[in-house]
Structures are given as C-alpha cells and as structure tokens.
Design a protein around this motif. Structure first.
Motif, PDB file in Angstrom:
ATOM      1  N   ALA A  61      15.818  19.957 -19.285  1.00 47.53           N
ATOM      2  CA  ALA A  61      15.529  18.493 -19.346  1.00 47.53           C
ATOM      3  C   ALA A  61      14.289  18.243 -18.623  1.00 47.53           C
ATOM      4  CB  ALA A  61      16.563  17.692 -18.664  1.00 47.53           C
ATOM      5  N   VAL A  62      14.023  19.030 -17.443  1.00 47.51           N
ATOM      6  CA  VAL A  62      12.902  18.808 -16.640  1.00 47.51           C
ATOM      7  C   VAL A  62      11.768  19.385 -17.743  1.00 47.51           C
ATOM      8  CG1 VAL A  62      11.672  19.656 -14.681  1.00 47.51           C
ATOM      9  CG2 VAL A  62      14.065  18.653 -14.493  1.00 47.51           C
ATOM     10  N   ASN A  63      11.674  20.480 -18.319  1.00 46.90           N
ATOM     11  CA  ASN A  63      10.759  20.909 -18.894  1.00 46.90           C
ATOM     12  C   ASN A  63      10.430  20.256 -20.113  1.00 46.90           C
ATOM     13  OD1 ASN A  63       9.487  23.588 -17.881  1.00 46.90           O
ATOM     14  ND2 ASN A  63      11.675  24.065 -17.695  1.00 46.90           N
ATOM     15  N   LYS A  64      11.287  19.561 -20.562  1.00 43.85           N
ATOM     16  CA  LYS A  64      11.222  18.465 -21.892  1.00 43.85           C
ATOM     17  C   LYS A  64      10.290  17.525 -21.478  1.00 43.85           C
ATOM     18  CE  LYS A  64      13.503  15.905 -25.313  1.00 43.85           C
ATOM     19  NZ  LYS A  64      14.917  15.383 -25.637  1.00 43.85           N
ATOM     20  N   ARG A  65      10.706  16.977 -20.253  1.00 47.36           N
ATOM     21  CA  ARG A  65       9.972  15.876 -19.592  1.00 47.36           C
ATOM     22  C   ARG A  65       8.286  16.093 -19.245  1.00 47.36           C
ATOM     23  NH1 ARG A  65      10.801  12.412 -14.159  1.00 47.36           N
ATOM     24  NH2 ARG A  65       9.162  10.760 -14.797  1.00 47.36           N
ATOM     25  N   ILE A  66       8.359  17.424 -18.859  1.00 49.32           N
ATOM     26  CA  ILE A  66       6.810  17.818 -18.492  1.00 49.32           C
ATOM     27  C   ILE A  66       6.196  18.011 -20.092  1.00 49.32           C
ATOM     28  CG2 ILE A  66       5.515  19.597 -17.559  1.00 49.32           C
ATOM     29  CD1 ILE A  66       7.658  20.348 -15.494  1.00 49.32           C
ATOM     30  N   ASP A  67       6.645  18.485 -20.837  1.00 45.15           N
ATOM     31  CA  ASP A  67       6.175  18.668 -22.231  1.00 45.15           C
ATOM     32  C   ASP A  67       5.754  17.324 -22.712  1.00 45.15           C
ATOM     33  OD1 ASP A  67       6.364  21.438 -22.001  1.00 45.15           O
ATOM     34  OD2 ASP A  67       8.223  21.653 -23.128  1.00 45.15           O
ATOM     35  N   GLU A  68       6.843  16.436 -22.912  1.00 43.67           N
ATOM     36  CA  GLU A  68       6.544  15.084 -23.200  1.00 43.67           C
ATOM     37  C   GLU A  68       5.517  14.450 -22.659  1.00 43.67           C
ATOM     38  OE1 GLU A  68      10.323  13.400 -23.473  1.00 43.67           O
ATOM     39  OE2 GLU A  68      10.873  14.376 -25.255  1.00 43.67           O
ATOM     40  N   THR A  69       5.358  14.548 -21.512  1.00 41.66           N
ATOM     41  CA  THR A  69       4.261  13.631 -20.405  1.00 41.66           C
ATOM     42  C   THR A  69       3.028  14.506 -21.059  1.00 41.66           C
ATOM     43  OG1 THR A  69       5.793  13.522 -18.737  1.00 41.66           O
ATOM     44  CG2 THR A  69       3.495  13.459 -18.233  1.00 41.66           C
ATOM     45  N   ILE A  70       2.841  15.663 -20.938  1.00 37.43           N
ATOM     46  CA  ILE A  70       1.409  16.115 -21.368  1.00 37.43           C
ATOM     47  C   ILE A  70       1.184  15.983 -22.900  1.00 37.43           C
ATOM     48  CG2 ILE A  70       0.392  18.391 -21.845  1.00 37.43           C
ATOM     49  CD1 ILE A  70       2.265  19.404 -19.427  1.00 37.43           C
ATOM     50  N   ALA A  71       2.193  16.023 -23.630  1.00 38.49           N
ATOM     51  CA  ALA A  71       1.764  15.602 -25.364  1.00 38.49           C
ATOM     52  C   ALA A  71       1.444  14.229 -25.470  1.00 38.49           C
ATOM     53  CB  ALA A  71       3.097  16.157 -26.028  1.00 38.49           C
ATOM     54  N   ARG A  72       2.015  13.405 -24.910  1.00 38.73           N
ATOM     55  CA  ARG A  72       1.914  11.759 -25.052  1.00 38.73           C
ATOM     56  C   ARG A  72       0.667  11.184 -24.620  1.00 38.73           C
ATOM     57  NH1 ARG A  72       8.135  10.007 -24.370  1.00 38.73           N
ATOM     58  NH2 ARG A  72       8.853  10.933 -26.336  1.00 38.73           N
ATOM     59  N   SER A  73      -0.047  11.861 -23.742  1.00 41.79           N
ATOM     60  CA  SER A  73      -1.305  11.278 -23.073  1.00 41.79           C
ATOM     61  C   SER A  73      -2.481  12.104 -23.107  1.00 41.79           C
ATOM     62  CB  SER A  73      -0.921  10.833 -21.788  1.00 41.79           C
ATOM     63  OG  SER A  73      -1.947  10.427 -20.987  1.00 41.79           O
ATOM     64  N   PRO A  74      -3.516  11.556 -23.270  1.00 44.12           N
ATOM     65  CA  PRO A  74      -5.018  12.359 -23.148  1.00 44.12           C
ATOM     66  C   PRO A  74      -4.870  13.132 -21.900  1.00 44.12           C
ATOM     67  CG  PRO A  74      -5.405  10.117 -24.138  1.00 44.12           C
ATOM     68  CD  PRO A  74      -4.073  10.094 -23.763  1.00 44.12           C
ATOM     69  N   VAL A  75      -4.578  12.588 -20.547  1.00 48.66           N
ATOM     70  CA  VAL A  75      -4.666  13.237 -19.466  1.00 48.66           C
ATOM     71  C   VAL A  75      -3.427  12.944 -18.847  1.00 48.66           C
ATOM     72  CG1 VAL A  75      -5.610  13.228 -17.058  1.00 48.66           C
ATOM     73  CG2 VAL A  75      -7.060  13.109 -19.088  1.00 48.66           C
ATOM     74  N   ALA A  76      -2.675  14.254 -18.324  1.00 44.08           N
ATOM     75  CA  ALA A  76      -1.596  13.922 -17.451  1.00 44.08           C
ATOM     76  C   ALA A  76      -1.769  14.550 -16.015  1.00 44.08           C
ATOM     77  CB  ALA A  76      -0.490  14.717 -18.323  1.00 44.08           C
ATOM     78  N   MET A  77      -1.232  13.962 -15.151  1.00 46.08           N
ATOM     79  CA  MET A  77      -1.397  14.355 -13.887  1.00 46.08           C
ATOM     80  C   MET A  77      -0.126  14.150 -12.905  1.00 46.08           C
ATOM     81  SD  MET A  77      -3.654  12.710 -10.451  1.00 46.08           S
ATOM     82  CE  MET A  77      -5.360  12.914 -11.441  1.00 46.08           C
ATOM     83  N   PHE A  78       0.468  15.447 -12.472  1.00 50.38           N
ATOM     84  CA  PHE A  78       1.514  15.281 -11.595  1.00 50.38           C
ATOM     85  C   PHE A  78       0.902  15.471 -10.135  1.00 50.38           C
ATOM     86  CE2 PHE A  78       2.240  17.345 -15.620  1.00 50.38           C
ATOM     87  CZ  PHE A  78       3.593  16.620 -16.149  1.00 50.38           C
ATOM     88  N   SER A  79       1.289  14.301  -9.190  1.00 50.48           N
ATOM     89  CA  SER A  79       0.539  14.091  -8.243  1.00 50.48           C
ATOM     90  C   SER A  79       1.697  13.692  -6.807  1.00 50.48           C
ATOM     91  CB  SER A  79      -0.077  12.950  -8.412  1.00 50.48           C
ATOM     92  OG  SER A  79      -0.647  12.294  -7.382  1.00 50.48           O
ATOM     93  N   PHE A  80       1.161  13.638  -5.863  1.00 47.28           N
ATOM     94  CA  PHE A  80       1.769  13.376  -4.503  1.00 47.28           C
ATOM     95  C   PHE A  80       1.135  11.971  -4.010  1.00 47.28           C
ATOM     96  CE2 PHE A  80       3.450  17.587  -3.192  1.00 47.28           C
ATOM     97  CZ  PHE A  80       4.532  17.535  -3.896  1.00 47.28           C
ATOM     98  N   SER A  81       1.781  10.987  -3.981  1.00 43.98           N
ATOM     99  CA  SER A  81       0.869   9.632  -3.583  1.00 43.98           C
ATOM    100  C   SER A  81       0.126   9.557  -2.632  1.00 43.98           C
ATOM    101  CB  SER A  81       1.981   8.635  -3.653  1.00 43.98           C
ATOM    102  OG  SER A  81       2.990   8.696  -2.372  1.00 43.98           O
ATOM    103  N   LYS A  82       0.302  10.447  -1.507  1.00 43.36           N
ATOM    104  CA  LYS A  82      -0.688  10.320  -0.374  1.00 43.36           C
ATOM    105  C   LYS A  82      -1.408  11.510   0.069  1.00 43.36           C
ATOM    106  CE  LYS A  82       1.435   6.252   1.457  1.00 43.36           C
ATOM    107  NZ  LYS A  82       0.556   5.360   1.525  1.00 43.36           N
TER     108      LYS A  82
END
Length: 170
Positions: A61-82
C-alpha cells in the motif's frame, strides 16, 4: 531537536520557519554531514533506522501511494515540514522558479500517518533516506536539495527549468 533549533518566522529571515536556513547552503557543515551519511555503512545504518522507526506497515500500500503520487503530478516532493533542505527546495521551486502549486505534490512525511513508512520505502528505492526526495515526471528521481544531483545544482547548471518544462510543471 527540531523545535530547539528552529527559527521563528521574522521579516529578517524572510518568513522562514524551521531549522536554520544556513544549514541548507552548499558547503555548510550540515550539508557535508548529510553527504557523508549517505554513503556506505552510514547509509545502511540510516536505512535501518528509517525502517525501525516505520515499524510494521503495509509495504504494498505504501509503495502504491508513492507510485501514484509520482505519476499524478509533474513534480513530487517527499519532505519534512521544518527541514532546511526541504524548505530551501520548496522556496526554489515555488517562489524563485514559480511552479504553480497545482503542479507539485508535496507530502510532509513528518505530518503524514504513513510518513515514516514512505521514508523507509523511498530509502530502499533511492539508496538515501535524507529528505527531500524529489521526483520530476520524465526524469524520475532527481535527488534532494543539494545532492543526488539535487535541484539547486541542477538550477545553477541551467538544467532544472528545461526538466520542469518537459514535465509540464511550468
């Protein structure tokens, strides 16, 4: 650690709210420590720590979410808020280059219930658990702020804008 070292937003620091902005500069002690920790034995320890913090989770499920996030947007950023490297990357993409917020999907892993698992799985994919983890459509993983190669070096070399245009992020 983060709250103790974080700066409050002020007019003098341009509204920055997070760990010291200077940490994200190329050549800073924090940048050098980050570079060292992403290789060899230190990287293996960081991956083990990321997986330990994540605990038990549904990897599929986590890998599916990562893949979908990357596929659905021109730019995907996995971040920490601070995180200063994450804040600098957002500042560059959104404010300096001018990507419309609708063309970048940012997941704040420190605020997301699956964030620790996402970080662990990204580490397995890229060999680095450091944040941010930035992906550009048609390019794939482009690193973080200053490394992997990183969006700051790509911008300085005049390559980033073309990548973003090809991804239809601009």
């Amino acid at each position: 650690r983060v709250s103790k070292s974080s700066e409050p937003p002020t007019a003098d620091n341009g509204g920055w709210s997070g760990e010291p902005k200077e940490w994200a500069l190329e050549g800073s002690f924090a940048q050098k420590a980050s570079e060292i920790s992403q290789k060899g034995f230190a990287a293996s320890i960081k991956q083990w720590i990321a997986e330990s913090i994540a605990g038990e989770y549904d990897k599929e499920a986590v890998n599916k979410r990562i893949d979908e996030t990357i596929a659905r947007s021109p730019v995907a950023m996995f971040s920490f808020s601070k995180c200063p490297f994450c804040l600098r990357s957002k500042e560059l993409l959104l404010n300096e280059i001018g990507i419309d917020k609708s063309n970048i999907k940012i997941i704040e892993c420190d605020e997301d219930p699956q964030g620790n698992a996402i970080r662990a799985e990204l580490g397995k994919r890229t060999g680095r658990t450091s944040m941010p983890s930035i992906w550009i459509r048609e390019q794939g993983f482009v690193g973080g702020c200053n490394d992997g190669p990183g969006i700051v070096p790509l911008h300085k070399e005049g390559k980033l804008r073309g990548m973003l245009e090809a991804a239809k992020a601009l």
